[in-house]
Motif scaffolding. Structure first.
Motif, PDB file in Angstrom:
ATOM      1  N   THR A 188      -5.913   9.936  -4.248  1.00  0.00           N
ATOM      2  CA  THR A 188      -7.135   9.632  -3.501  1.00  0.00           C
ATOM      3  C   THR A 188      -7.931   8.548  -4.207  1.00  0.00           C
ATOM      4  O   THR A 188      -8.365   7.569  -3.595  1.00  0.00           O
ATOM      5  CB  THR A 188      -7.997  10.894  -3.339  1.00  0.00           C
ATOM      6  N   PHE A 189      -8.128   8.717  -5.517  1.00  0.00           N
ATOM      7  CA  PHE A 189      -8.866   7.723  -6.284  1.00  0.00           C
ATOM      8  C   PHE A 189      -8.124   6.384  -6.328  1.00  0.00           C
ATOM      9  O   PHE A 189      -8.739   5.323  -6.245  1.00  0.00           O
ATOM     10  CB  PHE A 189      -9.141   8.216  -7.705  1.00  0.00           C
ATOM     11  N   ASP A 190      -6.795   6.419  -6.458  1.00  0.00           N
ATOM     12  CA  ASP A 190      -6.020   5.167  -6.440  1.00  0.00           C
ATOM     13  C   ASP A 190      -6.181   4.440  -5.113  1.00  0.00           C
ATOM     14  O   ASP A 190      -6.344   3.223  -5.071  1.00  0.00           O
ATOM     15  CB  ASP A 190      -4.538   5.440  -6.696  1.00  0.00           C
ATOM     16  N   PHE A 191      -6.115   5.188  -4.009  1.00  0.00           N
ATOM     17  CA  PHE A 191      -6.287   4.581  -2.691  1.00  0.00           C
ATOM     18  C   PHE A 191      -7.667   3.942  -2.569  1.00  0.00           C
ATOM     19  O   PHE A 191      -7.793   2.800  -2.120  1.00  0.00           O
ATOM     20  CB  PHE A 191      -6.090   5.626  -1.592  1.00  0.00           C
ATOM     21  N   ILE A 192      -8.701   4.670  -2.962  1.00  0.00           N
ATOM     22  CA  ILE A 192     -10.062   4.137  -2.871  1.00  0.00           C
ATOM     23  C   ILE A 192     -10.206   2.895  -3.733  1.00  0.00           C
ATOM     24  O   ILE A 192     -10.770   1.888  -3.305  1.00  0.00           O
ATOM     25  CB  ILE A 192     -11.085   5.222  -3.268  1.00  0.00           C
ATOM     26  N   GLN A 193      -9.692   2.970  -4.952  1.00  0.00           N
ATOM     27  CA  GLN A 193      -9.812   1.850  -5.884  1.00  0.00           C
ATOM     28  C   GLN A 193      -9.069   0.613  -5.390  1.00  0.00           C
ATOM     29  O   GLN A 193      -9.614  -0.488  -5.397  1.00  0.00           O
ATOM     30  CB  GLN A 193      -9.249   2.267  -7.241  1.00  0.00           C
ATOM     31  N   LYS A 194      -7.845   0.795  -4.946  1.00  0.00           N
ATOM     32  CA  LYS A 194      -7.000  -0.357  -4.648  1.00  0.00           C
ATOM     33  C   LYS A 194      -7.123  -0.848  -3.212  1.00  0.00           C
ATOM     34  O   LYS A 194      -7.045  -2.052  -2.973  1.00  0.00           O
ATOM     35  CB  LYS A 194      -5.559  -0.012  -4.978  1.00  0.00           C
ATOM     36  N   LEU A 202      -9.664   0.409  -0.584  1.00  0.00           N
ATOM     37  CA  LEU A 202     -11.023   0.299  -0.071  1.00  0.00           C
ATOM     38  C   LEU A 202     -11.903  -0.625  -0.906  1.00  0.00           C
ATOM     39  O   LEU A 202     -12.698  -1.390  -0.366  1.00  0.00           O
ATOM     40  CB  LEU A 202     -11.667   1.681   0.027  1.00  0.00           C
ATOM     41  N   MET A 203     -11.770  -0.539  -2.235  1.00  0.00           N
ATOM     42  CA  MET A 203     -12.616  -1.363  -3.096  1.00  0.00           C
ATOM     43  C   MET A 203     -11.950  -2.693  -3.470  1.00  0.00           C
ATOM     44  O   MET A 203     -12.616  -3.584  -3.984  1.00  0.00           O
ATOM     45  CB  MET A 203     -12.998  -0.581  -4.357  1.00  0.00           C
ATOM     46  N   GLY A 204     -10.663  -2.820  -3.255  1.00  0.00           N
ATOM     47  CA  GLY A 204      -9.961  -4.077  -3.528  1.00  0.00           C
ATOM     48  C   GLY A 204      -9.797  -4.397  -5.004  1.00  0.00           C
ATOM     49  O   GLY A 204      -9.644  -5.558  -5.375  1.00  0.00           O
ATOM     50  N   LEU A 205      -9.818  -3.383  -5.861  1.00  0.00           N
ATOM     51  CA  LEU A 205      -9.639  -3.589  -7.302  1.00  0.00           C
ATOM     52  C   LEU A 205      -8.171  -3.380  -7.662  1.00  0.00           C
ATOM     53  O   LEU A 205      -7.585  -2.370  -7.329  1.00  0.00           O
ATOM     54  CB  LEU A 205     -10.505  -2.602  -8.096  1.00  0.00           C
ATOM     55  N   ASP A 206      -7.581  -4.329  -8.344  1.00  0.00           N
ATOM     56  CA  ASP A 206      -6.197  -4.205  -8.811  1.00  0.00           C
ATOM     57  C   ASP A 206      -5.244  -3.895  -7.659  1.00  0.00           C
ATOM     58  O   ASP A 206      -4.385  -3.031  -7.747  1.00  0.00           O
ATOM     59  CB  ASP A 206      -6.123  -3.104  -9.888  1.00  0.00           C
ATOM     60  N   GLU A 207      -5.413  -4.619  -6.545  1.00  0.00           N
ATOM     61  CA  GLU A 207      -4.672  -4.293  -5.328  1.00  0.00           C
ATOM     62  C   GLU A 207      -3.191  -4.658  -5.368  1.00  0.00           C
ATOM     63  O   GLU A 207      -2.434  -4.171  -4.564  1.00  0.00           O
ATOM     64  CB  GLU A 207      -5.335  -4.950  -4.119  1.00  0.00           C
ATOM     65  N   GLY A 208      -2.745  -5.459  -6.316  1.00  0.00           N
ATOM     66  CA  GLY A 208      -1.345  -5.845  -6.364  1.00  0.00           C
ATOM     67  C   GLY A 208      -0.431  -4.818  -6.967  1.00  0.00           C
ATOM     68  O   GLY A 208       0.772  -4.878  -6.808  1.00  0.00           O
ATOM     69  N   ASN A 209      -0.965  -3.829  -7.669  1.00  0.00           N
ATOM     70  CA  ASN A 209      -0.155  -2.854  -8.383  1.00  0.00           C
ATOM     71  C   ASN A 209      -0.244  -1.470  -7.758  1.00  0.00           C
ATOM     72  O   ASN A 209      -0.623  -0.512  -8.390  1.00  0.00           O
ATOM     73  CB  ASN A 209      -0.606  -2.766  -9.845  1.00  0.00           C
ATOM     74  N   MET A 210       0.141  -1.346  -6.500  1.00  0.00           N
ATOM     75  CA  MET A 210       0.051  -0.051  -5.818  1.00  0.00           C
ATOM     76  C   MET A 210       1.327   0.747  -6.014  1.00  0.00           C
ATOM     77  O   MET A 210       2.425   0.214  -5.934  1.00  0.00           O
ATOM     78  CB  MET A 210      -0.203  -0.245  -4.331  1.00  0.00           C
ATOM     79  N   ARG A 211       1.144   2.057  -6.239  1.00  0.00           N
ATOM     80  CA  ARG A 211       2.287   2.963  -6.306  1.00  0.00           C
ATOM     81  C   ARG A 211       2.761   3.252  -4.879  1.00  0.00           C
ATOM     82  O   ARG A 211       1.970   3.131  -3.927  1.00  0.00           O
ATOM     83  CB  ARG A 211       1.884   4.261  -6.997  1.00  0.00           C
ATOM     84  N   PRO A 212       4.002   3.640  -4.695  1.00  0.00           N
ATOM     85  CA  PRO A 212       4.514   3.918  -3.344  1.00  0.00           C
ATOM     86  C   PRO A 212       3.696   4.948  -2.570  1.00  0.00           C
ATOM     87  O   PRO A 212       3.531   4.820  -1.366  1.00  0.00           O
ATOM     88  CB  PRO A 212       5.931   4.424  -3.593  1.00  0.00           C
ATOM     89  N   ARG A 213       3.189   5.968  -3.234  1.00  0.00           N
ATOM     90  CA  ARG A 213       2.394   6.982  -2.531  1.00  0.00           C
ATOM     91  C   ARG A 213       1.112   6.436  -1.977  1.00  0.00           C
ATOM     92  O   ARG A 213       0.582   6.898  -0.984  1.00  0.00           O
ATOM     93  CB  ARG A 213       2.072   8.140  -3.459  1.00  0.00           C
ATOM     94  N   VAL A 214       0.518   5.454  -2.673  1.00  0.00           N
ATOM     95  CA  VAL A 214      -0.755   4.882  -2.232  1.00  0.00           C
ATOM     96  C   VAL A 214      -0.497   4.002  -1.040  1.00  0.00           C
ATOM     97  O   VAL A 214      -1.207   3.970  -0.083  1.00  0.00           O
ATOM     98  CB  VAL A 214      -1.433   4.116  -3.379  1.00  0.00           C
TER      99      VAL A 214
END
Length: 120
Positions: free
Chosen positions: A100-106, A108-120
């Motif tokens: 949940t926090f990874d989704f919000i961070q990457k 919704l907030m657009g922080l560190d959006e290039g490094n998403m895990r598959p679940r996110v």
């Protein structure tokens, strides 16, 4: 609707978790002035109360490790402060809310959006 589907699926797998990021607390309904937040690692708490002239007052409290750290007037302000405190204090996301926090961070907030895990 989608949240209930995820909970049903988790219940079938035995992975039911009651960890919540956001909790509401009504001072008029509850018996105690202090909510039970001892087991909350990080989260937001909506505190609402009615004054004697029937006006509703609401505050959002940022909770870290079972303590109310600060109270803010809006959910957006509290959410941003929660993320700022997590970064400043070098806290890890709670295991149950990590995605949940990874989704919000990457997303919704657009922080560190290039490094998403598959679940996110």
């Amino acid at each position: 609707m989608p949240l209930s589907l995820f909970r049903k699926k988790a219940a079938r797998k035995g992975e039911v978790s009651e960890v919540q990021l956001f909790t509401a607390y009504d001072l008029q309904v509850e018996q105690s002035e202090d909510p039970e937040i001892d087991d909350v690692a990080v989260g937001l708490l909506l505190i609402s109360a009615r004054s004697t002239n029937a006006t509703l007052s609401e505050k959002i409290a940022v909770v870290i490790e079972g303590d109310k750290v600060m109270e803010l007037p809006t959910l957006a302000d509290a959410f941003i402060h929660l993320f700022a405190l997590i970064y400043a204090l070098h806290l890890s996301y709670p295991k149950e809310l990590a995605n949940t926090f990874d989704f919000i961070q990457k997303v919704l907030m657009g922080l560190d959006e290039g490094n998403m895990r598959p679940r996110v």
